[in-house]
Motif scaffolding. Structure first.
Motif, short mmCIF file in Angstrom:
data_model
loop_
_atom_site.label_atom_id
_atom_site.label_comp_id
_atom_site.label_asym_id
_atom_site.label_seq_id
_atom_site.Cartn_x
_atom_site.Cartn_y
_atom_site.Cartn_z
N SER A 101 -6.74 1.65 -33.19
CA SER A 101 -5.70 2.38 -33.87
C SER A 101 -4.35 2.61 -32.93
O SER A 101 -3.57 3.06 -33.52
CB SER A 101 -6.12 3.87 -34.18
OG SER A 101 -6.60 4.43 -32.97
N GLN A 102 -4.51 2.25 -31.72
CA GLN A 102 -3.48 2.40 -30.89
C GLN A 102 -2.33 1.45 -31.40
O GLN A 102 -1.12 1.56 -31.15
CB GLN A 102 -3.72 1.99 -29.40
CG GLN A 102 -4.87 3.12 -28.64
CD GLN A 102 -4.03 4.45 -28.53
OE1 GLN A 102 -2.57 4.43 -28.20
NE2 GLN A 102 -4.65 5.32 -28.48
N THR A 109 -1.25 13.15 -35.04
CA THR A 109 -1.84 13.78 -33.50
C THR A 109 -2.37 14.90 -33.62
O THR A 109 -2.24 15.96 -34.73
CB THR A 109 -0.63 13.66 -32.57
OG1 THR A 109 0.25 14.70 -33.17
CG2 THR A 109 -0.01 12.38 -32.61
N VAL A 110 -3.09 15.46 -32.78
CA VAL A 110 -3.68 16.65 -32.67
C VAL A 110 -2.59 18.04 -32.71
O VAL A 110 -2.63 18.90 -33.50
CB VAL A 110 -4.47 16.93 -31.36
CG1 VAL A 110 -5.04 18.33 -31.14
CG2 VAL A 110 -5.86 16.10 -31.36
N HIS A 111 -1.52 17.42 -32.18
CA HIS A 111 -0.61 18.64 -31.90
C HIS A 111 0.05 18.75 -33.32
O HIS A 111 0.38 19.89 -33.73
CB HIS A 111 0.70 18.13 -31.03
CG HIS A 111 1.83 18.97 -31.04
ND1 HIS A 111 1.88 20.34 -30.45
CD2 HIS A 111 2.96 19.05 -31.40
CE1 HIS A 111 2.79 20.80 -30.48
NE2 HIS A 111 3.87 19.75 -31.13
N SER A 142 -1.42 14.68 -27.79
CA SER A 142 -0.80 13.31 -28.37
C SER A 142 -1.85 12.40 -28.83
O SER A 142 -1.46 11.26 -29.41
CB SER A 142 0.06 12.83 -27.24
OG SER A 142 -0.91 12.54 -25.99
N SER A 143 -2.99 12.80 -28.80
CA SER A 143 -3.98 11.77 -29.58
C SER A 143 -4.27 11.84 -30.97
O SER A 143 -4.04 12.74 -31.57
CB SER A 143 -5.49 12.25 -29.04
OG SER A 143 -5.68 12.11 -27.42
N GLN A 144 -4.46 10.52 -31.51
CA GLN A 144 -4.61 10.65 -32.92
C GLN A 144 -5.92 11.09 -33.22
O GLN A 144 -6.73 11.00 -32.45
CB GLN A 144 -4.37 9.10 -33.47
CG GLN A 144 -2.92 8.57 -33.32
CD GLN A 144 -3.13 7.09 -34.09
OE1 GLN A 144 -3.10 7.01 -35.24
NE2 GLN A 144 -2.70 6.24 -33.34
N GLY A 294 -14.22 13.77 -23.51
CA GLY A 294 -13.34 12.96 -22.94
C GLY A 294 -13.38 12.26 -21.72
O GLY A 294 -12.41 11.69 -21.20
N SER A 295 -14.76 11.90 -21.23
CA SER A 295 -14.87 11.34 -20.06
C SER A 295 -14.83 9.97 -20.01
O SER A 295 -14.85 9.28 -19.01
CB SER A 295 -16.11 12.14 -19.45
OG SER A 295 -17.30 11.63 -20.26
#
Length: 500
Positions: A101-102, A109-111, A142-144, A294-295
């Motif tokens: 997806s990048q 995005t999350v935001h 900023s993550s989708q 998220g690690s």
């Protein structure tokens, strides 16, 4: 005398001619915060959806909202996982799309999701920041949405619910996919909103709960029964079954080195997800993979599964061959049995139970060919082993979540793979199903199967685990041996102080 907050009388629900709820009665008084536990498929989620007006049933459900209260007069139901859509309003994603997806910005995005939610519900953005920080989710702005793991999607759901603070908040499996620190912080946040007037119904079988929880119940035979604690809930005992003969055979290994990574790095633009990973998994080893949300765990596993396009740019060996030496993704998947929350999301739920299990022979998300007699027999044996005979011809989507997961677990092991990758395999399973499955894992591993097991809950781990790798911010923090000769309970209690 003040009216009860929620009153449910003579509630009845049938699904496919089967009675799920039978003249169920439940009274929730003001100030009561409930945990609803019990076995998978008993009707817990259906009851929650009925209260939140997402499902119709016969009977009376009355919620006496306080219209003088500043909190929204709403019963908000947070599902066990989040169904999101792309920018065109379509939810038809495929499993590998998360890692590609990048190149194409398919989802918001999350935001942007939070901004839209705030506008829709007239919420102030500055009020969400403390919640994001408490759940260690600020860095994902900023993550989708498609890039998020199951635990990260759960956090997004929880952030929105805690930000809204409805008068009634119902959460299905609130701790699914969350690491230890996030679970503790979530409980603190739930206690805080409870003090502000939010009443809670949590659907789970977990023991570490918010201190504000003061009532417990389960559904049994369609009726709601109040209990003093979850430990007293009457889960039926399951008699251990002998695993099918074809799973007693040791897998045929193509190499003694199942996985080998040399200075592996994965980056998305300026964001580095994995940093100089060196890891070797030998045939027959049993590994526990852990790390905070998220690690980098999911990305690490995607390299092994053959799903990540950046695997070709790294020194990665799978089953004795360097990645990119001519093998296809299907060549890799022939050696692997996989279950993960993300795979469950994207699996074709239009297949029947029997077809879903059988598709594991061919690594497809659906059965597109007729099985020979021997393989058909093996599917039947696994159907019986997992107690799925009565529903083998039903659609996977018609089953309760816990039973869906059992079906996909059966699919995972049907070909007796060299490498078994179990990424939080017990999500959605009740206590007895979890015990049953982990006993199966222990039995399989006696026969020499290689295992990579991802699990946040130390009480939900098989006893066969020998080694542990811990990721932190994309780097290997710890590689260690686990004590395997100790008694079962000692292994679990000493395994990981402050388990992630």
């Amino acid at each position: 005398m003040k009216e009860s907050f929620v009153t449910i009388q003579n509630l009845n629900l049938k699904y496919q001619q089967k009675s799920v709820l039978k003249d169920l009665n439940w009274t929730i008084n003001h100030g009561e915060n409930w945990v609803l536990g019990g076995i998978s498929g008993s009707g817990k989620t259906s009851l929650a959806k009925i209260i939140a007006r997402q499902l119709s049933a016969i009977g009376e459900v009355k919620i006496n909202f306080d219209f003088d209260n500043l909190l929204p007069t709403k019963a908000l139901f947070v599902e066990s996982w989040y169904q999101f859509k792309n920018l065109e309003g379509v939810a038809n994603f495929y499993y590998q799309q998360r890692y590609t997806s990048q190149q194409a910005k398919d989802t918001i995005t999350v935001h942007a999701e939070l901004v839209g939610y705030g506008k829709e519900n007239r919420l102030h953005l500055d009020k969400v920041e403390p919640i994001l920080e408490a759940l260690n989710f600020s860095s994902f702005a900023s993550s989708q949405l498609i890039e998020l793991s199951s635990g990260e999607h759960k956090k997004l759901q929880l952030v929105k619910a805690l930000w809204l603070k409805p008068q009634l908040l119902i959460i299905d499996q609130p701790y699914t996919g969350l690491d230890s620190a996030s679970r503790k912080n979530l409980n603190i946040l739930l206690d805080e909103v409870s003090e502000d007037g939010v009443q809670l119904i949590l659907i789970c079988n977990d023991s570490e709960l918010p201190s504000s929880i003061n009532r417990f119940a389960e559904i049994k035979d369609g009726q709601l029964i109040e209990v003093d604690s979850l430990e007293q809930s009457s889960n039926p005992e399951k008699h251990a079954k002998e695993i099918p003969d074809f799973l007693k055979e040791s897998p045929v290994y193509s190499s003694q080195n199942t996985v080998k990574m040399v200075d592996v790095n994965i980056s998305y633009g300026k964001k580095q997800v994995l940093k100089n990973i060196n890891w070797e998994v030998k045939a027959g080893e049993k590994w526990l993979l852990q790390g905070h949300n998220g690690s980098g765990k999911s990305t690490l596993l995607s390299l092994i599964n053959g799903d990540h396009p950046q695997s070709y740019a790294n020194e990665l060996y799978l089953f004795g061959n360097r990645r990119g030496s001519g093998e296809s993704i299907w060549d890799i998947k022939q050696h692997i049995g996989l279950i993960s929350p993300e795979f469950h999301w994207y699996f074709d739920s239009a297949s029947t139970v029997w077809q879903s299990i059988a598709s594991g022979f061919y690594d497809t998300v659906g059965l597109f060919q007729q099985l020979p007699y021997t393989k058909s027999t093996q599917v039947d044996e696994l159907v019986a082993y997992f107690g799925l005979t009565e529903c083998k011809n039903e659609l996977l989507s018609s089953l309760p979540l816990g039973k869906q997961r059992l079906v996909l677990l059966a699919r995972t092991i049907i070909k007796n793979p060299e490498l078994l990758i179990l990424d939080e395999p017990c999500q959605g399973l009740d206590q007895q199903q979890t015990i049953h499955f982990n006993q199966l894992v222990d039995e399989l591993c006696i026969n020499g199967m290689t295992l990579i097991y991802v699990g946040h809950f130390e009480s939900q781990l098989p006893t066969c685990l020998e080694k542990r790798i811990l990721l932190e911010n994309g780097e290997v923090k710890i590689v260690e041996s686990l004590i395997t000769k100790t008694r079962h309970n000692e292994v679990r209690s000493n395994l990981l102080p402050g388990t992630i």
